[in-house]
Write a protein that holds these residues in place. Structure first.
Motif, PDB file in Angstrom:
ATOM      1  N   ASP A   1      71.896  18.119   0.985  1.00 47.42           N
ATOM      2  CA  ASP A   1      71.458  18.480   2.361  1.00 47.42           C
ATOM      3  C   ASP A   1      72.294  18.661   3.439  1.00 47.42           C
ATOM      4  OD1 ASP A   1      72.241  15.717   4.167  1.00 47.42           O
ATOM      5  OD2 ASP A   1      71.153  14.970   2.367  1.00 47.42           O
ATOM      6  N   ALA A   2      72.079  19.203   4.526  1.00 47.21           N
ATOM      7  CA  ALA A   2      72.973  19.684   5.324  1.00 47.21           C
ATOM      8  C   ALA A   2      73.901  18.673   6.074  1.00 47.21           C
ATOM      9  CB  ALA A   2      72.024  20.467   6.758  1.00 47.21           C
ATOM     10  N   LEU A   3      73.343  17.397   6.409  1.00 49.97           N
ATOM     11  CA  LEU A   3      74.274  16.429   6.653  1.00 49.97           C
ATOM     12  C   LEU A   3      75.216  15.962   5.824  1.00 49.97           C
ATOM     13  CD1 LEU A   3      74.243  14.522   9.151  1.00 49.97           C
ATOM     14  CD2 LEU A   3      72.769  12.882   8.029  1.00 49.97           C
ATOM     15  N   GLU A   4      74.952  15.735   4.625  1.00 50.47           N
ATOM     16  CA  GLU A   4      75.955  15.424   3.776  1.00 50.47           C
ATOM     17  C   GLU A   4      76.750  16.446   3.357  1.00 50.47           C
ATOM     18  OE1 GLU A   4      76.465  13.601  -0.772  1.00 50.47           O
ATOM     19  OE2 GLU A   4      74.337  14.413  -0.183  1.00 50.47           O
ATOM     20  N   LEU A   5      76.517  17.853   3.470  1.00 49.58           N
ATOM     21  CA  LEU A   5      77.138  19.024   3.122  1.00 49.58           C
ATOM     22  C   LEU A   5      78.428  19.131   4.400  1.00 49.58           C
ATOM     23  CD1 LEU A   5      77.499  21.450   1.440  1.00 49.58           C
ATOM     24  CD2 LEU A   5      75.798  22.687   3.085  1.00 49.58           C
TER      25      LEU A   5
ATOM     26  N   PHE B   1      63.236  13.098  23.935  1.00 48.42           N
ATOM     27  CA  PHE B   1      62.855  13.971  22.705  1.00 48.42           C
ATOM     28  C   PHE B   1      63.347  15.192  23.072  1.00 48.42           C
ATOM     29  CE2 PHE B   1      59.614  10.496  22.808  1.00 48.42           C
ATOM     30  CZ  PHE B   1      59.582  10.268  21.595  1.00 48.42           C
ATOM     31  N   LEU B   2      63.933  15.856  21.832  1.00 49.77           N
ATOM     32  CA  LEU B   2      64.507  17.159  21.944  1.00 49.77           C
ATOM     33  C   LEU B   2      63.797  18.134  21.004  1.00 49.77           C
ATOM     34  CD1 LEU B   2      68.223  16.300  21.762  1.00 49.77           C
ATOM     35  CD2 LEU B   2      66.865  16.836  23.960  1.00 49.77           C
ATOM     36  N   LYS B   3      62.810  18.808  21.640  1.00 50.30           N
ATOM     37  CA  LYS B   3      61.755  19.539  20.653  1.00 50.30           C
ATOM     38  C   LYS B   3      62.648  21.084  20.362  1.00 50.30           C
ATOM     39  CE  LYS B   3      57.147  21.781  20.765  1.00 50.30           C
ATOM     40  NZ  LYS B   3      55.796  22.108  21.441  1.00 50.30           N
ATOM     41  N   VAL B   4      62.384  21.388  19.219  1.00 52.79           N
ATOM     42  CA  VAL B   4      63.152  22.450  18.600  1.00 52.79           C
ATOM     43  C   VAL B   4      61.956  23.407  17.894  1.00 52.79           C
ATOM     44  CG1 VAL B   4      65.142  21.562  18.481  1.00 52.79           C
ATOM     45  CG2 VAL B   4      63.794  21.391  16.471  1.00 52.79           C
ATOM     46  N   TRP B   5      62.180  24.791  17.487  1.00 51.05           N
ATOM     47  CA  TRP B   5      61.282  25.595  16.851  1.00 51.05           C
ATOM     48  C   TRP B   5      61.531  24.891  15.427  1.00 51.05           C
ATOM     49  CZ3 TRP B   5      58.151  27.915  19.654  1.00 51.05           C
ATOM     50  CH2 TRP B   5      58.512  28.373  20.810  1.00 51.05           C
ATOM     51  N   ASP B   6      62.572  24.803  14.798  1.00 48.78           N
ATOM     52  CA  ASP B   6      62.662  24.403  13.429  1.00 48.78           C
ATOM     53  C   ASP B   6      63.797  23.222  13.121  1.00 48.78           C
ATOM     54  OD1 ASP B   6      63.567  24.367  10.573  1.00 48.78           O
ATOM     55  OD2 ASP B   6      63.014  26.645  10.480  1.00 48.78           O
ATOM     56  N   SER B   7      63.164  22.089  12.745  1.00 44.84           N
ATOM     57  CA  SER B   7      64.128  20.908  12.820  1.00 44.84           C
ATOM     58  C   SER B   7      65.024  21.208  11.701  1.00 44.84           C
ATOM     59  CB  SER B   7      63.388  19.632  12.434  1.00 44.84           C
ATOM     60  OG  SER B   7      62.410  19.337  13.522  1.00 44.84           O
ATOM     61  N   ARG B   8      64.720  21.681  10.362  1.00 39.88           N
ATOM     62  CA  ARG B   8      65.844  21.902   9.219  1.00 39.88           C
ATOM     63  C   ARG B   8      66.939  22.491   9.653  1.00 39.88           C
ATOM     64  NH1 ARG B   8      64.013  20.574   4.356  1.00 39.88           N
ATOM     65  NH2 ARG B   8      61.690  20.123   4.039  1.00 39.88           N
ATOM     66  N   GLU B   9      66.654  23.719  10.504  1.00 35.49           N
ATOM     67  CA  GLU B   9      67.788  24.382  11.210  1.00 35.49           C
ATOM     68  C   GLU B   9      68.520  23.811  12.058  1.00 35.49           C
ATOM     69  OE1 GLU B   9      68.593  28.803  13.176  1.00 35.49           O
ATOM     70  OE2 GLU B   9      66.686  28.568  12.273  1.00 35.49           O
ATOM     71  N   ALA B  10      67.777  22.879  12.813  1.00 35.14           N
ATOM     72  CA  ALA B  10      68.508  22.339  14.039  1.00 35.14           C
ATOM     73  C   ALA B  10      69.270  21.149  13.331  1.00 35.14           C
ATOM     74  CB  ALA B  10      67.385  21.474  14.879  1.00 35.14           C
ATOM     75  N   LEU B  11      68.846  20.577  12.237  1.00 36.79           N
ATOM     76  CA  LEU B  11      69.690  19.345  11.411  1.00 36.79           C
ATOM     77  C   LEU B  11      70.999  20.223  10.746  1.00 36.79           C
ATOM     78  CD1 LEU B  11      70.017  16.838  10.174  1.00 36.79           C
ATOM     79  CD2 LEU B  11      68.711  17.579   8.290  1.00 36.79           C
ATOM     80  N   ALA B  12      71.052  21.361  10.608  1.00 38.57           N
ATOM     81  CA  ALA B  12      72.086  21.795   9.742  1.00 38.57           C
ATOM     82  C   ALA B  12      73.162  22.289  11.102  1.00 38.57           C
ATOM     83  CB  ALA B  12      71.521  23.240   9.232  1.00 38.57           C
ATOM     84  N   LYS B  13      72.572  22.555  12.231  1.00 38.65           N
ATOM     85  CA  LYS B  13      73.656  23.046  13.391  1.00 38.65           C
ATOM     86  C   LYS B  13      74.171  21.852  13.977  1.00 38.65           C
ATOM     87  CE  LYS B  13      71.730  27.780  13.897  1.00 38.65           C
ATOM     88  NZ  LYS B  13      71.022  28.350  14.918  1.00 38.65           N
TER      89      LYS B  13
END
Length: 501
Positions: free
Chosen positions: A158-162, A81-93
């Motif tokens: 979405d970030a992944l498709e982008l 498990f990788l805990k992050v502050w913001d999953s949306r931002e993490a997905l984009a990066k």
């Protein structure tokens, strides 16, 4: 791509479970149904559901790692498990890194604003293509690689498709990409981590308040694009818009301000304008104008209709300057730019009657379209306006659009747009609340029947505006999409009427 490469691209709060940094990553997903071996699953908190509820399904599907904002209370030490502050931002990066930082190898031009994004991105692409810069495009009408157009579900994916699209474009030999950047994408961090070289602001008017809640929040979302520009980037703004200076208040980039004036009026030019369009005439065939920057000015005939489209033109011109082209090379691209499908697109009958298909689905866009038609139509011609409003979207704009249609039309027909899950009749009730005229008013819920009525009423010299759906080739009713094309129906009715003339 190894797991440690992805981990290095994000800020971690906590790591729980077994970490094997050199394990190859097979895929990234935020839909647990798409998880397979060696997949990284990112749990996103959505509006209708929370991806954290599907962590167990992702684990059962053999996900190699779970990126989340909250680690489950009970978990196996064999699961990472990788805990992050913001999953949306993490997905984009993570997506950017997974697709080899492709966006960093492209010149990225982003266009944001309530109206005009599709037209402006199309013009910028034409400028770059005409100057042998192979350019991809991402926006409302789909995405383009080379000469091939592909469909998209939303304006900004979405970030992944982008990032997958950026990678495809780079592999296809593109050197630049011009993209529409929606307020939703900015607020939901789909574009986090993208380095924009040029950002363009068209305008900001009433829309999407069902999502943002207020015009202030809506403007703040748009502003994010400009807040994140570097000192070497360029911010191109419509200086005549009330929100323009707010957009660049905290912007470090080079700011290029654009404007449009009527050259025949004794109107003082705004001294802060860097690129100005001076318009001499608007006609049904286009617009005669001079575009002047600090070095050049020359009269040109542009195919675009109306003042609002001249703003799009002058901002595309300014983006070309920011890219480093001279005036001649920019104008060459603009002259080659074909009309954008569903954007003030004219459809003519053989007996010279005119219908215009336009995507105007906001109060400002509808008013701009109608005022433009009033300006270019024959003096005694009537304006027939057909429109509806989308279901499950901003309800506040419905009566506003009704009033705008009443104030700027001779005949009004209200009909269905994309009702989605809403009752179409209820949507028409909301629109009709802004309309007070009884004569020359029609309420026809079926859109094809309504279009047929509009064309039946159309005589030579009149203009029928078929508004709302523009380029769309479907209609969404009760959760299902059906083939529907405004232009096709207009052409069909015109053909049917040919034998009766």
């Amino acid at each position: 791509m190894r797991l440690k490469d992805l981990i290095n691209s994000i800020e971690l709060v906590e790591i729980a479970g077994e970490l094997h940094e050199d394990t190859p990553v097979g895929s990234i997903c935020f839909d647990s149904r798409k998880v397979g071996p060696n997949a990284v699953f990112v749990a996103i908190r959505g509006f209708n559901t929370d991806g954290h509820q599907y962590i167990n399904q992702a684990v059962e599907a053999d996900a190699m790692a779970i990126v989340c904002e909250e680690i489950p209370k009970s978990w196996s030490s064999h699961q990472l498990f990788l805990k992050v502050w913001d999953s949306r931002e993490a997905l984009a990066k993570i997506a950017k890194r997974f697709y080899e930082n492709a966006s960093d190898e492209l010149k990225v031009i982003g266009v944001t604003g309530t109206n005009g994004k599709t037209t402006t991105t199309g013009m910028i692409k034409c400028i770059l293509d005409a100057n042998e810069i192979k350019t991809g495009l991402i926006g409302t009408t789909g995405y383009i690689i080379g000469n091939q157009l592909y469909e998209l579900d939303r304006t900004t994916p979405d970030a992944l498709e982008l990032h997958q699209l950026f990678h495809k474009m780079l592999e296809a030999g593109c050197r630049a990409v011009v993209m529409e950047v929606s307020s939703h994408a900015l607020a939901l961090k789909r574009t986090a981590g993208i380095r924009f070289d040029i950002a363009v602001f068209t305008n900001l008017t009433h829309d999407h308040l069902d999502f943002h809640g207020s015009m202030t929040a809506y403007a703040d979302a748009k502003k994010l694009l400009f807040d994140n520009l570097s000192e070497s980037a360029f911010a191109v703004i419509n200086a005549d818009d009330d929100y323009a200076e707010k957009m660049v208040k905290d912007c470090k980039a080079n700011i290029v301000r654009c404007g449009v004036i009527n050259a025949r009026e004794k109107e003082l030019e705004n001294p802060i304008i860097d690129v100005m369009a001076k318009v001499f005439s608007y006609t049904i065939n286009g617009t005669s104008a001079i575009i002047a920057d600090d070095k050049n000015s020359m009269m040109h005939q542009f195919r675009t209709l109306g003042k609002f489209n001249m703003y799009n033109t002058v901002e595309a011109y300014a983006a070309g300057l920011a890219f480093g082209f001279d005036r001649i090379h920019i104008i060459r691209g603009l002259m080659k730019c074909p009309p954008v499908r569903g954007r003030m697109q004219q459809v003519w009958s053989k007996d010279h009657r005119c219908a215009i298909v336009d995507y105007s689905h906001t109060p400002d866009a509808l008013e701009n379209a109608l005022q433009t038609i009033c300006l270019v139509k024959p003096e005694n011609g009537r304006i027939i306006t057909l429109f509806g409003c989308g279901g499950d979207r901003d309800k506040e704009k419905r009566p506003l659009m009704g009033k705008i249609a009443e104030d700027n039309s001779d005949i009004i027909i209200i009909t269905s747009d994309n009702p989605r899950s809403e009752d179409p009749e209820k949507i028409l009730d909301d629109i009709q609340a802004g309309i007070h005229k009884q004569n020359n008013f029609y309420r026809i819920v079926d859109r094809e029947t309504a279009i047929r009525k509009a064309i039946t009423l159309l005589t030579r010299g009149d203009v029928a505006l078929i508004a709302g759906k523009g380029h769309e080739t479907y209609q969404e009713i009760a959760g299902k999409k059906f083939h529907f094309d405004d232009k096709e129906i207009i052409e069909s009715v015109f053909r049917e009427q040919e034998g009766l003339i």
